[in-house]
Structure formats: structure tokens, C-alpha cells
Design a protein around this motif. Structure first.
Motif, PDB file in Angstrom:
ATOM      1  N   GLU A  44       3.069   2.565   8.977  1.00  0.00           N
ATOM      2  CA  GLU A  44       2.756   2.206   7.591  1.00  0.00           C
ATOM      3  C   GLU A  44       3.591   3.018   6.597  1.00  0.00           C
ATOM      4  O   GLU A  44       4.135   2.468   5.649  1.00  0.00           O
ATOM      5  CB  GLU A  44       1.257   2.424   7.328  1.00  0.00           C
ATOM      6  N   CYS A  45       3.710   4.302   6.824  1.00  0.00           N
ATOM      7  CA  CYS A  45       4.415   5.166   5.880  1.00  0.00           C
ATOM      8  C   CYS A  45       5.929   4.931   5.873  1.00  0.00           C
ATOM      9  O   CYS A  45       6.624   5.404   4.975  1.00  0.00           O
ATOM     10  CB  CYS A  45       4.139   6.623   6.200  1.00  0.00           C
ATOM     11  N   ARG A  47       7.360   1.731   6.206  1.00  0.00           N
ATOM     12  CA  ARG A  47       7.678   0.324   5.953  1.00  0.00           C
ATOM     13  C   ARG A  47       8.596   0.120   4.756  1.00  0.00           C
ATOM     14  O   ARG A  47       9.339  -0.855   4.709  1.00  0.00           O
ATOM     15  CB  ARG A  47       6.395  -0.485   5.797  1.00  0.00           C
ATOM     16  N   GLU A  91       9.340  -4.668   1.650  1.00  0.00           N
ATOM     17  CA  GLU A  91       8.967  -3.745   2.722  1.00  0.00           C
ATOM     18  C   GLU A  91       9.144  -4.408   4.079  1.00  0.00           C
ATOM     19  O   GLU A  91       9.056  -5.631   4.200  1.00  0.00           O
ATOM     20  CB  GLU A  91       7.488  -3.362   2.601  1.00  0.00           C
ATOM     21  N   ALA A  94       4.576  -4.871   9.236  1.00  0.00           N
ATOM     22  CA  ALA A  94       3.968  -3.927  10.180  1.00  0.00           C
ATOM     23  C   ALA A  94       4.396  -4.212  11.615  1.00  0.00           C
ATOM     24  O   ALA A  94       4.444  -3.312  12.452  1.00  0.00           O
ATOM     25  CB  ALA A  94       2.446  -3.976  10.067  1.00  0.00           C
ATOM     26  N   ARG A 166       0.492   6.364  16.376  1.00  0.00           N
ATOM     27  CA  ARG A 166       0.187   6.271  14.936  1.00  0.00           C
ATOM     28  C   ARG A 166      -0.064   7.664  14.343  1.00  0.00           C
ATOM     29  O   ARG A 166       0.368   7.982  13.245  1.00  0.00           O
ATOM     30  CB  ARG A 166      -0.999   5.352  14.684  1.00  0.00           C
ATOM     31  N   ASP A 170       2.189   9.399  11.457  1.00  0.00           N
ATOM     32  CA  ASP A 170       1.592   9.927  10.221  1.00  0.00           C
ATOM     33  C   ASP A 170       2.004  11.373   9.990  1.00  0.00           C
ATOM     34  O   ASP A 170       2.317  11.770   8.864  1.00  0.00           O
ATOM     35  CB  ASP A 170       0.065   9.820  10.264  1.00  0.00           C
TER      36      ASP A 170
END
Length: 175
Positions: A44-45, A47, A91, A94, A166, A170
Motif C-alpha cells: 500500500e505504501c 503504490r 497509483e 494493489a 506486509r 510497512d
């Protein structure tokens, strides 16, 4: 005397930056089998920073472009104001299923019509320090549900539970 030490320390730091003592690759993407298809998972961070994904058969990356077996997609880009630097305008999704162009992205090269058993593939994606993955279909099929293949260094990779990947992604984003 302190100027001499400062100069020496800067010189040593410069030499180290030219060696393989650089930082480890960040685990911003991983591979998983989803519905029987190899799929890239993007943290996520990361993208907003991954603007391309390229896949090719190992051993063909140095072939002339006309004969290279490759699949490559990228986000559309636009120039920054008063600059020649281009940045992506969307972006990364995912998930990107290999050999399928994500919505709003552009297919840059499509000379890899299918993934074949017994062939090793090389995957890379655009972002500072993301690492790269090599894999075969057999390796991906052998992974248990909930596992992913991800980088642990520039040439190291391993299979881990998706939740561990994940968490590592992060942590890398928080650095």
C-alpha cells in the motif's frame, strides 16, 4: 586535524557507497498465485511510487530489443511543471496479474504471450530500491495458500506468509 578526519570519513563513506555494502532491497512487491495466475502484490505504501512492472524470460534481458521476450506495463506519466522529469499520474493497483494490463496503465511491450513451465522469469518494478524476483511457475504453484515470494536482498528471496511480507513492507516504508 578535525578537517582531516572529516575528509577521511567522507572518503570512506563514498567508497562504501560504490560497493555492495548498500542498503537491502525493500520488499515493496511480492508474487502470489491468485486464481491460478501469477500476480504481483504491491505494498500500500509503495503504490504511488511503482510506475512500471517488467517481466522477461531469464537469459533474454541482454538480447536485442527486437528479439527480447518481455512483457512490460507502466502508468501514464506527465511532466512536472517547468521540468523534463515525468511522474506517474495514477497509483499502481494493489495487484497486477502478470500478462494483463492494469486499468489506466499502458502496455509498453508484449512479446511474452504466455508463461511456460520449465522457464525461469525475472520480474522488476519501478521504485527506488525495490529489488527483483526470479521465479518459475513450479515455484509459485508449490507455495501454500497465503504464502508469497518476496525479496530479502538484491539477490536473495524467500517464501513467507503474506502477513509477514506486509509487515516487512510497512516497516520499510516507515524508514
Amino acid at each position: 586535524m578535525s578537517k582531516r578526519w572529516a575528509g577521511l570519513l567522507l572518503g570512506v563513506a563514498g567508497l562504501l557507497s560504490l560497493t555492495a555494502c548498500g542498503p537491502k532491497a525493500n520488499p515493496y512487491f511480492a508474487l502470489v498465485m491468485a486464481d491460478g495466475k501469477p500476480t504481483v502484490l504491491i505494498a500500500e505504501c509503495a503504490r504511488d511510487g511503482i510506475d512500471y512492472v517488467t517481466l522477461w524470460e531469464s537469459g533474454t534481458s541482454t538480447a536485442p530489443p527486437a528479439t527480447r521476450v518481455e512483457w512490460s506495463v507502466e502508468a501514464p506519466t506527465s511532466p512536472l511543471p517547468s521540468s523534463t522529469i515525468r511522474v506517474s499520474t495514477v497509483e499502481a493497483p494493489a495487484r497486477i496479474t502478470l500478462l494483463e494490463t492494469p486499468p489506466e496503465w499502458l502496455n509498453q511491450r508484449d512479446t511474452l504471450p504466455e508463461l511456460r513451465d520449465g522457464v525461469e522469469y525475472y520480474l522488476s518494478g519501478g521504485l527506488s530500491n525495490p529489488g527483483s524476483l526470479t521465479f518459475t511457475l513450479a515455484q509459485l504453484r508449490a507455495m501454500a495458500p497465503g504464502e508469497v515470494l518476496t525479496v530479502t536482498g538484491y539477490t536473495e528471496q524467500h517464501v513467507v506468509p503474506e502477513k509477514d511480507w506486509r509487515s516487512a513492507a510497512d516497516q520499510a516504508c516507515d524508514r
